[in-house]
Motif scaffolding. Sequence first.
Motif, PDB file in Angstrom:
ATOM      1  N   THR A 194      -8.778  -9.467  -6.645  1.00  0.00           N
ATOM      2  CA  THR A 194      -7.944  -8.676  -5.756  1.00  0.00           C
ATOM      3  C   THR A 194      -6.357  -8.450  -6.498  1.00  0.00           C
ATOM      4  OG1 THR A 194      -7.106 -10.781  -4.632  1.00  0.00           O
ATOM      5  CG2 THR A 194      -8.948  -9.595  -3.580  1.00  0.00           C
ATOM      6  N   ASP A 195      -6.328  -9.036  -7.511  1.00  0.00           N
ATOM      7  CA  ASP A 195      -4.928  -8.811  -8.422  1.00  0.00           C
ATOM      8  C   ASP A 195      -4.826  -7.316  -8.822  1.00  0.00           C
ATOM      9  OD1 ASP A 195      -2.365  -9.842  -9.601  1.00  0.00           O
ATOM     10  OD2 ASP A 195      -3.378  -9.272 -11.518  1.00  0.00           O
ATOM     11  N   LYS A 196      -6.012  -6.699  -8.763  1.00  0.00           N
ATOM     12  CA  LYS A 196      -5.961  -5.350  -9.161  1.00  0.00           C
ATOM     13  C   LYS A 196      -5.381  -4.189  -8.099  1.00  0.00           C
ATOM     14  CE  LYS A 196     -10.371  -6.223 -11.786  1.00  0.00           C
ATOM     15  NZ  LYS A 196     -11.572  -5.743 -12.146  1.00  0.00           N
ATOM     16  N   VAL A 197      -5.533  -4.712  -6.904  1.00  0.00           N
ATOM     17  CA  VAL A 197      -4.788  -3.947  -5.725  1.00  0.00           C
ATOM     18  C   VAL A 197      -3.429  -4.175  -5.555  1.00  0.00           C
ATOM     19  CG1 VAL A 197      -7.102  -3.533  -4.719  1.00  0.00           C
ATOM     20  CG2 VAL A 197      -5.598  -5.372  -3.943  1.00  0.00           C
ATOM     21  N   ARG A 198      -2.643  -3.491  -4.769  1.00  0.00           N
ATOM     22  CA  ARG A 198      -1.158  -3.975  -4.672  1.00  0.00           C
ATOM     23  C   ARG A 198      -1.035  -4.982  -3.502  1.00  0.00           C
ATOM     24  NH1 ARG A 198       3.088  -5.453  -4.698  1.00  0.00           N
ATOM     25  NH2 ARG A 198       5.131  -4.284  -4.842  1.00  0.00           N
ATOM     26  N   LEU A 199      -1.640  -4.987  -2.480  1.00  0.00           N
ATOM     27  CA  LEU A 199      -1.486  -6.025  -1.581  1.00  0.00           C
ATOM     28  C   LEU A 199      -2.774  -6.320  -0.673  1.00  0.00           C
ATOM     29  CD1 LEU A 199       0.629  -7.797   0.021  1.00  0.00           C
ATOM     30  CD2 LEU A 199       0.959  -5.858   1.506  1.00  0.00           C
ATOM     31  N   LEU A 200      -3.038  -7.659  -0.744  1.00  0.00           N
ATOM     32  CA  LEU A 200      -4.277  -7.857   0.278  1.00  0.00           C
ATOM     33  C   LEU A 200      -3.750  -8.844   1.555  1.00  0.00           C
ATOM     34  CD1 LEU A 200      -7.458  -7.993   0.426  1.00  0.00           C
ATOM     35  CD2 LEU A 200      -7.287 -10.279  -0.657  1.00  0.00           C
ATOM     36  N   SER A 201      -4.073  -8.387   2.659  1.00  0.00           N
ATOM     37  CA  SER A 201      -3.753  -9.213   3.732  1.00  0.00           C
ATOM     38  C   SER A 201      -5.169  -9.875   4.535  1.00  0.00           C
ATOM     39  CB  SER A 201      -2.991  -8.410   4.757  1.00  0.00           C
ATOM     40  OG  SER A 201      -1.722  -8.011   4.131  1.00  0.00           O
ATOM     41  N   ASN A 202      -4.824 -10.612   5.528  1.00  0.00           N
ATOM     42  CA  ASN A 202      -5.862 -11.289   6.256  1.00  0.00           C
ATOM     43  C   ASN A 202      -5.312 -11.607   7.745  1.00  0.00           C
ATOM     44  OD1 ASN A 202      -7.591 -14.158   6.932  1.00  0.00           O
ATOM     45  ND2 ASN A 202      -8.636 -12.187   7.260  1.00  0.00           N
ATOM     46  N   PHE A 203      -5.486 -10.839   8.787  1.00  0.00           N
ATOM     47  CA  PHE A 203      -4.604 -11.254  10.172  1.00  0.00           C
ATOM     48  C   PHE A 203      -5.510 -12.347  10.711  1.00  0.00           C
ATOM     49  CE2 PHE A 203      -3.511  -6.354  10.065  1.00  0.00           C
ATOM     50  CZ  PHE A 203      -2.496  -6.704   9.015  1.00  0.00           C
ATOM     51  N   ARG A 204      -6.682 -12.533  10.312  1.00  0.00           N
ATOM     52  CA  ARG A 204      -7.584 -13.289  11.223  1.00  0.00           C
ATOM     53  C   ARG A 204      -7.973 -12.881  12.535  1.00  0.00           C
ATOM     54  NH1 ARG A 204      -6.038 -19.678  11.349  1.00  0.00           N
ATOM     55  NH2 ARG A 204      -8.479 -20.024  11.717  1.00  0.00           N
ATOM     56  N   CYS A 205      -8.082 -11.386  12.626  1.00  0.00           N
ATOM     57  CA  CYS A 205      -8.405 -10.839  13.745  1.00  0.00           C
ATOM     58  C   CYS A 205      -8.871  -9.403  13.274  1.00  0.00           C
ATOM     59  CB  CYS A 205      -7.218 -10.457  14.556  1.00  0.00           C
ATOM     60  SG  CYS A 205      -7.517  -9.624  16.087  1.00  0.00           S
ATOM     61  N   ALA A 206     -10.289  -9.312  13.140  1.00  0.00           N
ATOM     62  CA  ALA A 206     -10.651  -7.900  12.920  1.00  0.00           C
ATOM     63  C   ALA A 206     -10.289  -6.767  13.508  1.00  0.00           C
ATOM     64  CB  ALA A 206     -12.347  -7.966  12.737  1.00  0.00           C
ATOM     65  N   GLY A 207     -10.277  -6.945  15.005  1.00  0.00           N
ATOM     66  CA  GLY A 207      -9.685  -5.725  15.880  1.00  0.00           C
ATOM     67  C   GLY A 207      -8.479  -5.204  15.188  1.00  0.00           C
ATOM     68  N   HIS A 208      -7.466  -6.092  15.154  1.00  0.00           N
ATOM     69  CA  HIS A 208      -6.158  -5.541  14.359  1.00  0.00           C
ATOM     70  C   HIS A 208      -6.224  -5.139  12.951  1.00  0.00           C
ATOM     71  CE1 HIS A 208      -3.202  -5.914  17.734  1.00  0.00           C
ATOM     72  NE2 HIS A 208      -3.842  -7.026  18.160  1.00  0.00           N
ATOM     73  N   GLU A 209      -7.116  -5.579  12.301  1.00  0.00           N
ATOM     74  CA  GLU A 209      -7.482  -5.090  10.882  1.00  0.00           C
ATOM     75  C   GLU A 209      -7.969  -3.631  10.917  1.00  0.00           C
ATOM     76  OE1 GLU A 209      -7.785  -9.376   8.896  1.00  0.00           O
ATOM     77  OE2 GLU A 209      -9.443  -8.332   9.352  1.00  0.00           O
ATOM     78  N   TYR A 210      -8.861  -3.324  12.007  1.00  0.00           N
ATOM     79  CA  TYR A 210      -9.325  -2.131  11.965  1.00  0.00           C
ATOM     80  C   TYR A 210      -8.392  -1.212  12.635  1.00  0.00           C
ATOM     81  CZ  TYR A 210     -14.304  -3.683  10.968  1.00  0.00           C
ATOM     82  OH  TYR A 210     -15.442  -3.955  10.368  1.00  0.00           O
ATOM     83  N   ARG A 211      -7.616  -1.507  13.549  1.00  0.00           N
ATOM     84  CA  ARG A 211      -6.688  -0.855  13.933  1.00  0.00           C
ATOM     85  C   ARG A 211      -5.670  -0.426  12.877  1.00  0.00           C
ATOM     86  NH1 ARG A 211      -5.188  -1.161  19.903  1.00  0.00           N
ATOM     87  NH2 ARG A 211      -3.201  -0.461  19.219  1.00  0.00           N
ATOM     88  N   THR A 212      -4.989  -1.233  12.264  1.00  0.00           N
ATOM     89  CA  THR A 212      -4.449  -0.922  11.009  1.00  0.00           C
ATOM     90  C   THR A 212      -4.858  -0.089  10.212  1.00  0.00           C
ATOM     91  OG1 THR A 212      -3.344  -3.100  11.034  1.00  0.00           O
ATOM     92  CG2 THR A 212      -3.001  -2.151   9.128  1.00  0.00           C
ATOM     93  N   PHE A 213      -6.160   0.049   9.797  1.00  0.00           N
ATOM     94  CA  PHE A 213      -6.875   0.764   8.853  1.00  0.00           C
ATOM     95  C   PHE A 213      -6.904   2.257   9.629  1.00  0.00           C
ATOM     96  CE2 PHE A 213     -11.165   2.664   7.293  1.00  0.00           C
ATOM     97  CZ  PHE A 213     -10.627   2.825   5.909  1.00  0.00           C
ATOM     98  N   VAL A 214      -7.356   2.366  10.763  1.00  0.00           N
ATOM     99  CA  VAL A 214      -7.824   3.634  11.304  1.00  0.00           C
ATOM    100  C   VAL A 214      -6.270   4.392  11.746  1.00  0.00           C
ATOM    101  CG1 VAL A 214     -10.023   3.006  12.183  1.00  0.00           C
ATOM    102  CG2 VAL A 214      -7.769   2.889  13.623  1.00  0.00           C
ATOM    103  N   SER A 215      -5.278   3.695  11.741  1.00  0.00           N
ATOM    104  CA  SER A 215      -4.009   4.287  11.874  1.00  0.00           C
ATOM    105  C   SER A 215      -3.226   4.910  10.664  1.00  0.00           C
ATOM    106  CB  SER A 215      -3.189   3.300  12.865  1.00  0.00           C
ATOM    107  OG  SER A 215      -3.584   2.648  13.807  1.00  0.00           O
ATOM    108  N   GLY A 216      -3.913   4.511   9.340  1.00  0.00           N
ATOM    109  CA  GLY A 216      -3.399   5.127   8.244  1.00  0.00           C
ATOM    110  C   GLY A 216      -2.672   4.195   7.567  1.00  0.00           C
TER     111      GLY A 216
END
Length: 267
Positions: free
Chosen positions: A180-202
């Motif tokens: 994951t050091d190959k990408v700029r930033l990796l996060s984990n919200f401990r909530c898939a729902g909000h991770e999907y919301r973030t992704f589909v919102s661009g």
Amino acid sequence: MELANILRDAARAEALPRFRRLDASMVHIKTEAIDLVTEADVATENVIKARIASFMPDALFVGEESVAADPALLTRLATADLAVVVDPIDGTANYAAGLPLFATMAAVVSKGQTIAGIIYDPMGDDWVMAEKGSGAWLRRPNGEAIRLSVADRLPLAEMVGMASVAYMPREKRAQILQNTDKVRLLSNFRCAGHEYRTFVSGHGQFVCYNKLMPWDHLPGVLIAQEAGGFAARLDGGAYLPSHVDGGLLLAVDRDAWEELRREVFAF
């Protein structure tokens, strides 16, 4: 919208009044310390189940807490003519800790295919949702609707994304974290729902998971696909409601998916 309002009503009636008002007797460990259930999870699901029984009486109800009580429910999902899959509080650990990052989610499944998905944010009081073939939308209670689209592709070194490594193979975890050091930033919200919301919102280029319980991922995967994203299990195969393992990677397009699978999530 009827199903969306059922989720909203249940969350507002049962989850929000208990938020930051739980005592130790209302929180229980299910399988391990990071897998919790609260009084609010059960109460919220009970309201949703009762409302769906009236609104969709022929639908199989597959709730996270219902499956905990009767695991055989999960085996019926793949062959059901019509089913509603519900996570009453996604991000229970956040909810129990008083963190305002949790969601109430539902997916509609017909004959082994997801045909609708809804992620409701009780704190923001809005939904992201999709029906198969109709695009992905942010909807608000006043009727406002905004079409959603995933972000543009970026070079690997500039990608921002979200992944949960907690359930990835222990023998591979160190290598994946190093990758994951190959990408700029990796996060984990401990909530898939909000991770999907973030992704589909661009606001990100990828999300990745290994544990695939249907209530965690069916809504988000359909919404992501309707927003233009590419989703597949880590072996490249399609993700279906019957899958509970095999890993899952979503990216803004297939080329980005292939690069991320090869360079970062090769396990």
